[in-house]
Write a protein that holds these residues in place. Sequence first.
Motif, short mmCIF file in Angstrom:
data_model
loop_
_atom_site.label_atom_id
_atom_site.label_comp_id
_atom_site.label_asym_id
_atom_site.label_seq_id
_atom_site.Cartn_x
_atom_site.Cartn_y
_atom_site.Cartn_z
N ASP A 154 55.43 -44.13 80.69
CA ASP A 154 55.88 -44.52 82.72
C ASP A 154 54.71 -44.18 83.22
O ASP A 154 54.76 -44.90 83.66
CB ASP A 154 56.35 -43.49 82.37
CG ASP A 154 58.21 -44.02 81.99
OD1 ASP A 154 58.48 -44.84 80.87
OD2 ASP A 154 58.88 -42.76 81.32
N ASP A 155 53.79 -43.90 83.05
CA ASP A 155 52.75 -43.69 83.32
C ASP A 155 51.30 -44.42 82.67
O ASP A 155 50.76 -45.05 83.22
CB ASP A 155 51.97 -42.72 84.33
CG ASP A 155 50.99 -42.42 85.05
OD1 ASP A 155 50.99 -43.30 85.93
OD2 ASP A 155 51.67 -41.30 86.02
N GLU A 156 50.35 -43.30 82.41
CA GLU A 156 49.23 -43.61 81.65
C GLU A 156 48.51 -43.40 80.60
O GLU A 156 49.05 -42.30 79.86
CB GLU A 156 48.33 -42.46 82.47
CG GLU A 156 47.97 -43.10 84.20
CD GLU A 156 47.04 -42.39 84.83
OE1 GLU A 156 46.56 -42.76 86.03
OE2 GLU A 156 47.24 -41.29 84.77
N LEU A 157 47.64 -44.41 79.79
CA LEU A 157 47.10 -44.25 78.68
C LEU A 157 45.69 -44.28 78.41
O LEU A 157 45.01 -44.64 79.53
CB LEU A 157 47.38 -45.51 78.06
CG LEU A 157 47.91 -45.96 76.29
CD1 LEU A 157 48.22 -46.68 75.69
CD2 LEU A 157 46.34 -45.85 75.70
N TYR A 158 45.63 -42.65 77.81
CA TYR A 158 44.02 -43.25 77.88
C TYR A 158 43.16 -43.61 76.60
O TYR A 158 43.69 -42.66 75.73
CB TYR A 158 43.54 -41.49 77.73
CG TYR A 158 44.06 -41.23 79.84
CD1 TYR A 158 43.12 -41.05 80.63
CD2 TYR A 158 45.35 -40.66 79.55
CE1 TYR A 158 43.50 -40.54 81.89
CE2 TYR A 158 45.71 -40.62 81.52
CZ TYR A 158 45.05 -40.45 82.02
OH TYR A 158 45.43 -40.00 84.00
N LEU A 159 42.41 -44.01 76.24
CA LEU A 159 42.00 -44.92 75.41
C LEU A 159 40.86 -44.59 74.81
O LEU A 159 39.30 -44.76 75.99
CB LEU A 159 42.69 -46.18 75.30
CG LEU A 159 41.22 -47.17 74.50
CD1 LEU A 159 42.76 -46.65 72.83
CD2 LEU A 159 42.65 -48.45 74.76
N GLU A 160 40.35 -43.92 73.98
CA GLU A 160 38.67 -43.71 73.45
C GLU A 160 38.37 -44.33 72.53
O GLU A 160 38.95 -44.53 71.32
CB GLU A 160 38.06 -42.29 73.80
CG GLU A 160 36.66 -42.33 73.24
CD GLU A 160 36.53 -41.92 71.91
OE1 GLU A 160 35.06 -41.82 71.58
OE2 GLU A 160 37.23 -42.07 70.79
N SER A 161 36.96 -45.26 72.52
CA SER A 161 36.70 -45.98 71.71
C SER A 161 35.34 -46.10 70.44
O SER A 161 34.84 -46.79 72.25
CB SER A 161 38.08 -47.39 71.15
OG SER A 161 37.60 -48.01 70.06
N ALA A 162 35.12 -46.60 69.57
CA ALA A 162 33.80 -47.00 69.27
C ALA A 162 33.74 -48.32 69.65
O ALA A 162 35.01 -49.23 70.19
CB ALA A 162 33.65 -47.38 67.53
#
Length: 245
Positions: A154-162
Amino acid sequence: MSQSLQERIAAFPFWYHKIELPGGIVTPGWAPINQASYGVPKDLTGKRVLDVGAWDGYWSFEALKRGAKEVVAIDDFSDYLGQLEENQRCAWDTFDLCREALGYSEDICQRIEMSVYDVSEERLGRFDVVFCFGTLYHLRYPLLALDKLAGLCDDELYLESAILDDFSPYQGGLGHGYSGKQMVMEFYPNNEYGGNSTNYWVPTLMCLANMLKAAGFNQVQAWKLVKQPTQVGLCRGFAVGSKAT
């Protein structure tokens, strides 16, 4: 005589996360690389959080420490880092040990073995916040996964990746990536990236940000976790997508 917490931790052959437990004890992992450079808010009071690819549970427990009312952790234990033996991935055992030591109940800290492709509102409900760290590049269908996660966020997605900005195995290795904000994602059919056969796709930082936009997040910010990485494992990017208008 029961084992001490330190002895129970030492009994596991491998730890991915470095988790601070009571009594000054810290699990012997290495991730996250630089917690301060992640964009996770210090205050998550009242939030319901989904932690995708939770492994030992660092970010699940961190969300609770920051005030989250409930965390659901999922993992399918498919990543062996290209080097681990099967007995070195102990399913939820390390997660459970840390959850117990930290005093969190299953009511507020649930864990479920499942693929990210199987998440649904019917099965898991809705979430204010979604964490997806160290997982995207292991997925054969990364944009499908982001679409699935966006569907219950509903609000925020936090994404970490190579990311590819400072490293590409096809461009010449470390120091030979795509530093000009190119919109590029590379596919690895074997173990071309980091010697890990479960590293399938790696995007540039610009591509990572726009994948979040394509999944339905209106506001997106993205940055490198390490400005000038000196090894492949430090070539990481972080992106935050918000549905706020």
